[in-house]
Motif scaffolding. Structure first.
Motif, PDB file in Angstrom:
ATOM      1  N   ALA A 132      -3.715  -9.329  -1.808  1.00 36.85           N
ATOM      2  CA  ALA A 132      -2.845  -9.226  -2.980  1.00 36.85           C
ATOM      3  C   ALA A 132      -3.520  -9.843  -4.209  1.00 36.85           C
ATOM      4  CB  ALA A 132      -1.514  -9.912  -2.709  1.00 36.85           C
ATOM      5  N   GLU A 133      -4.240 -10.926  -4.013  1.00 38.31           N
ATOM      6  CA  GLU A 133      -4.904 -11.587  -5.137  1.00 38.31           C
ATOM      7  C   GLU A 133      -5.892 -10.648  -5.825  1.00 38.31           C
ATOM      8  OE1 GLU A 133      -6.709 -15.091  -3.606  1.00 38.31           O
ATOM      9  OE2 GLU A 133      -4.827 -16.155  -3.286  1.00 38.31           O
ATOM     10  N   LYS A 134      -6.613  -9.848  -5.029  1.00 33.62           N
ATOM     11  CA  LYS A 134      -7.617  -8.938  -5.580  1.00 33.62           C
ATOM     12  C   LYS A 134      -7.007  -7.832  -6.427  1.00 33.62           C
ATOM     13  CE  LYS A 134     -10.941  -9.701  -1.824  1.00 33.62           C
ATOM     14  NZ  LYS A 134     -11.654  -9.092  -0.675  1.00 33.62           N
ATOM     15  N   LEU A 135      -5.704  -7.604  -6.285  1.00 32.53           N
ATOM     16  CA  LEU A 135      -5.045  -6.556  -7.065  1.00 32.53           C
ATOM     17  C   LEU A 135      -4.809  -6.989  -8.508  1.00 32.53           C
ATOM     18  CD1 LEU A 135      -2.443  -5.339  -4.411  1.00 32.53           C
ATOM     19  CD2 LEU A 135      -4.545  -4.178  -5.124  1.00 32.53           C
ATOM     20  N   ASN A 136      -4.936  -8.294  -8.767  1.00 31.09           N
ATOM     21  CA  ASN A 136      -4.760  -8.820 -10.131  1.00 31.09           C
ATOM     22  C   ASN A 136      -3.422  -8.378 -10.722  1.00 31.09           C
ATOM     23  OD1 ASN A 136      -5.545 -10.275 -12.418  1.00 31.09           O
ATOM     24  ND2 ASN A 136      -6.496  -8.500 -13.368  1.00 31.09           N
ATOM     25  N   LEU A 137      -2.361  -8.612  -9.980  1.00 30.95           N
ATOM     26  CA  LEU A 137      -1.027  -8.181 -10.404  1.00 30.95           C
ATOM     27  C   LEU A 137      -0.514  -9.023 -11.563  1.00 30.95           C
ATOM     28  CD1 LEU A 137       0.556  -7.746  -6.860  1.00 30.95           C
ATOM     29  CD2 LEU A 137      -0.407  -5.977  -8.324  1.00 30.95           C
ATOM     30  N   PRO A 138       0.307  -8.444 -12.424  1.00 35.22           N
ATOM     31  CA  PRO A 138       0.878  -9.208 -13.543  1.00 35.22           C
ATOM     32  C   PRO A 138       1.707 -10.384 -13.058  1.00 35.22           C
ATOM     33  CG  PRO A 138       1.194  -6.850 -13.857  1.00 35.22           C
ATOM     34  CD  PRO A 138       0.695  -7.029 -12.458  1.00 35.22           C
ATOM     35  N   ASP A 139       1.713 -11.453 -13.841  1.00 39.53           N
ATOM     36  CA  ASP A 139       2.473 -12.647 -13.506  1.00 39.53           C
ATOM     37  C   ASP A 139       3.962 -12.316 -13.368  1.00 39.53           C
ATOM     38  OD1 ASP A 139       2.655 -15.301 -12.901  1.00 39.53           O
ATOM     39  OD2 ASP A 139       2.816 -15.974 -14.969  1.00 39.53           O
ATOM     40  N   GLU A 140       4.637 -13.009 -12.462  1.00 40.40           N
ATOM     41  CA  GLU A 140       6.069 -12.869 -12.200  1.00 40.40           C
ATOM     42  C   GLU A 140       6.432 -11.559 -11.494  1.00 40.40           C
ATOM     43  OE1 GLU A 140       8.277 -15.425 -12.831  1.00 40.40           O
ATOM     44  OE2 GLU A 140       6.426 -16.480 -13.318  1.00 40.40           O
ATOM     45  N   THR A 141       5.443 -10.782 -11.075  1.00 41.58           N
ATOM     46  CA  THR A 141       5.731  -9.537 -10.373  1.00 41.58           C
ATOM     47  C   THR A 141       6.340  -9.818  -8.999  1.00 41.58           C
ATOM     48  OG1 THR A 141       3.879  -8.386 -11.440  1.00 41.58           O
ATOM     49  CG2 THR A 141       4.737  -7.401  -9.424  1.00 41.58           C
ATOM     50  N   MET A 142       7.443  -9.155  -8.692  1.00 46.33           N
ATOM     51  CA  MET A 142       8.044  -9.234  -7.363  1.00 46.33           C
ATOM     52  C   MET A 142       7.533  -8.051  -6.542  1.00 46.33           C
ATOM     53  SD  MET A 142       9.923 -11.912  -6.964  1.00 46.33           S
ATOM     54  CE  MET A 142      10.705 -11.414  -5.430  1.00 46.33           C
ATOM     55  N   VAL A 143       6.925  -8.343  -5.423  1.00 44.72           N
ATOM     56  CA  VAL A 143       6.337  -7.297  -4.582  1.00 44.72           C
ATOM     57  C   VAL A 143       7.080  -7.233  -3.255  1.00 44.72           C
ATOM     58  CG1 VAL A 143       4.255  -6.502  -3.401  1.00 44.72           C
ATOM     59  CG2 VAL A 143       4.067  -7.628  -5.629  1.00 44.72           C
ATOM     60  N   LYS A 144       7.432  -6.029  -2.846  1.00 47.26           N
ATOM     61  CA  LYS A 144       8.112  -5.846  -1.564  1.00 47.26           C
ATOM     62  C   LYS A 144       7.328  -4.849  -0.717  1.00 47.26           C
ATOM     63  CE  LYS A 144      12.457  -4.403   0.618  1.00 47.26           C
ATOM     64  NZ  LYS A 144      13.847  -3.947   0.407  1.00 47.26           N
ATOM     65  N   ILE A 145       7.095  -5.239   0.530  1.00 46.71           N
ATOM     66  CA  ILE A 145       6.451  -4.363   1.501  1.00 46.71           C
ATOM     67  C   ILE A 145       7.477  -4.092   2.600  1.00 46.71           C
ATOM     68  CG2 ILE A 145       4.475  -4.023   3.018  1.00 46.71           C
ATOM     69  CD1 ILE A 145       3.119  -6.373   1.534  1.00 46.71           C
ATOM     70  N   SER A 146       7.832  -2.839   2.777  1.00 49.27           N
ATOM     71  CA  SER A 146       8.772  -2.471   3.830  1.00 49.27           C
ATOM     72  C   SER A 146       7.986  -2.008   5.053  1.00 49.27           C
ATOM     73  CB  SER A 146       9.692  -1.338   3.354  1.00 49.27           C
ATOM     74  OG  SER A 146      10.510  -1.783   2.290  1.00 49.27           O
ATOM     75  N   VAL A 147       8.175  -2.696   6.162  1.00 54.67           N
ATOM     76  CA  VAL A 147       7.438  -2.403   7.390  1.00 54.67           C
ATOM     77  C   VAL A 147       8.395  -1.871   8.454  1.00 54.67           C
ATOM     78  CG1 VAL A 147       5.864  -3.309   9.133  1.00 54.67           C
ATOM     79  CG2 VAL A 147       5.865  -4.295   6.829  1.00 54.67           C
ATOM     80  N   PHE A 148       8.015  -0.782   9.085  1.00 60.01           N
ATOM     81  CA  PHE A 148       8.803  -0.178  10.141  1.00 60.01           C
ATOM     82  C   PHE A 148       7.936  -0.063  11.398  1.00 60.01           C
ATOM     83  CE2 PHE A 148       9.949   1.444   6.015  1.00 60.01           C
ATOM     84  CZ  PHE A 148      11.336   1.388   5.977  1.00 60.01           C
ATOM     85  N   PHE A 149       8.504  -0.437  12.542  1.00 58.55           N
ATOM     86  CA  PHE A 149       7.773  -0.248  13.793  1.00 58.55           C
ATOM     87  C   PHE A 149       8.771  -0.143  14.939  1.00 58.55           C
ATOM     88  CE2 PHE A 149       7.904  -4.860  13.068  1.00 58.55           C
ATOM     89  CZ  PHE A 149       8.398  -5.346  14.276  1.00 58.55           C
ATOM     90  N   LYS A 150       8.257   0.183  16.113  1.00 57.94           N
ATOM     91  CA  LYS A 150       9.104   0.294  17.297  1.00 57.94           C
ATOM     92  C   LYS A 150       8.515  -0.548  18.420  1.00 57.94           C
ATOM     93  CE  LYS A 150      10.562   4.964  16.021  1.00 57.94           C
ATOM     94  NZ  LYS A 150      10.540   6.404  16.366  1.00 57.94           N
ATOM     95  N   ILE A 151       9.395  -1.127  19.213  1.00 59.74           N
ATOM     96  CA  ILE A 151       8.989  -1.880  20.394  1.00 59.74           C
ATOM     97  C   ILE A 151       9.223  -0.961  21.587  1.00 59.74           C
ATOM     98  CG2 ILE A 151       9.354  -3.967  21.756  1.00 59.74           C
ATOM     99  CD1 ILE A 151      10.664  -5.102  19.081  1.00 59.74           C
ATOM    100  N   SER A 152       8.148  -0.560  22.255  1.00 62.57           N
ATOM    101  CA  SER A 152       8.238   0.444  23.310  1.00 62.57           C
ATOM    102  C   SER A 152       8.894  -0.114  24.572  1.00 62.57           C
ATOM    103  CB  SER A 152       6.836   0.963  23.653  1.00 62.57           C
ATOM    104  OG  SER A 152       6.126  -0.019  24.404  1.00 62.57           O
ATOM    105  N   THR A 153       9.099   0.769  25.544  1.00 62.59           N
ATOM    106  CA  THR A 153       9.731   0.356  26.810  1.00 62.59           C
ATOM    107  C   THR A 153       8.810  -0.526  27.640  1.00 62.59           C
ATOM    108  OG1 THR A 153       8.966   2.426  27.827  1.00 62.59           O
ATOM    109  CG2 THR A 153      11.210   2.392  26.923  1.00 62.59           C
TER     110      THR A 153
END
Length: 270
Positions: free
Chosen positions: A77-98
């Motif tokens: 994330a640091e390498k992206l040089n995002l603007p200050d005060e930016t709120m970043v959300k990553i939505s992760v989806f996965f499944k737990i198999s049998t």
């Protein structure tokens, strides 16, 4: 660059179910059962299997929070040089198999680098014990939002914000940032197609759109994206920024030119 990392487990928090709750036939016969409804939740390595479902959910919550905090590479994330005060959300989806394996991992984020890092981190989760209904293992889908806020350190003496044509290069970093941002807003205001906006929003007198772009090391805008209430408005905003003149100077960090990401929320009146 510092980040305040906040992890929220949607499937666990604010939901409590009793082990004695009997699942319906539809749930038992389903190939997948949600984390909230599964009779016996998947068990994270290190959790006490003698706990009830509520305790196992809380343990799962604690364990996966700790896993993300310890393994998510924030330098991505640091390498992206995002603007200050930016709120970043990553939505992760996965499944737990049998069999307790993490499968079908997907991630959504503003930048592909963050999606890839989230997927890499989830792939490191140790094998779990699967969820059960009526004594039979079932596949359990799971949703995990990862959020953090960008908190940039103060720039050094050798750092400089990109300089728009009519801004004074001798200004301080913060003053240059303000000048450049305001000049870009002025440029958009005089360049946008107001007739198109009026046509798209006949009952409104104003509209908003969010533009994101990078000022590259040569002082040119690239990687331009826009979000608006109408896709035609977003396309117009992108075209306007593509025509934006080259900057007087790119951004500098430690005396060397760098790519600088910018994000501007515009409101236009028509």
């Amino acid at each position: 660059m510092k980040f305040n990392l906040s992890l929220l487990l949607f499937a666990i928090s604010l939901i409590t179910f009793s082990q004695e709750t009997k699942p319906s036939e539809d749930i038992i016969n389903s190939e997948e059962v949600s984390f909230a409804l599964v009779e016996r939740v998947p068990i994270y390595k290190g959790c006490n299997e003698d706990m009830d479902n509520k305790g196992l959910k809380e343990c799962f919550n604690d364990k996966i929070n700790s896993h993300i905090a310890e393994n998510f590479n924030i330098k991505v994330a640091e390498k992206l040089n995002l603007p200050d005060e930016t709120m970043v959300k990553i939505s992760v989806f996965f499944k737990i198999s049998t069999t307790g394996k993490i499968v079908d991992i997907k991630a959504r984020a503003p930048y592909p680098e963050l999606e890839a890092e989230a997927i890499r981190t989830i792939n490191l989760v140790p094998e779990l014990k699967p969820g059960f209904i009526d004594g039979k293992p079932v596949k359990v889908p799971y949703y995990l939002p990862i959020t953090f806020k960008v908190d940039n350190p103060k720039p050094s003496k050798n750092d400089k914000f990109p300089v728009f044509r009519s801004c004074d290069e001798t200004l301080s970093y913060e003053a240059l940032k303000e000048c450049t941002t305001n000049k870009i807003k002025d440029y958009i205001k005089v360049s946008i197609n107001y007739e198109l906006a009026d046509k798209l929003f006949p009952l409104d007198k104003s509209t908003q759109f969010l533009v994101s772009f990078t000022i590259n090391k040569k002082g040119k805008a690239e990687q331009i994206t826009a979000k608006a209430h109408k896709k035609e408005m977003a396309a117009e905003a992108i075209n306007v920024l593509k025509r934006m003149p080259k900057f007087k100077s790119p951004g500098y960090k430690n005396g060397k030119p760098v790519d600088t990401k910018m994000q501007i929320l515009m409101t236009i009146f028509f």
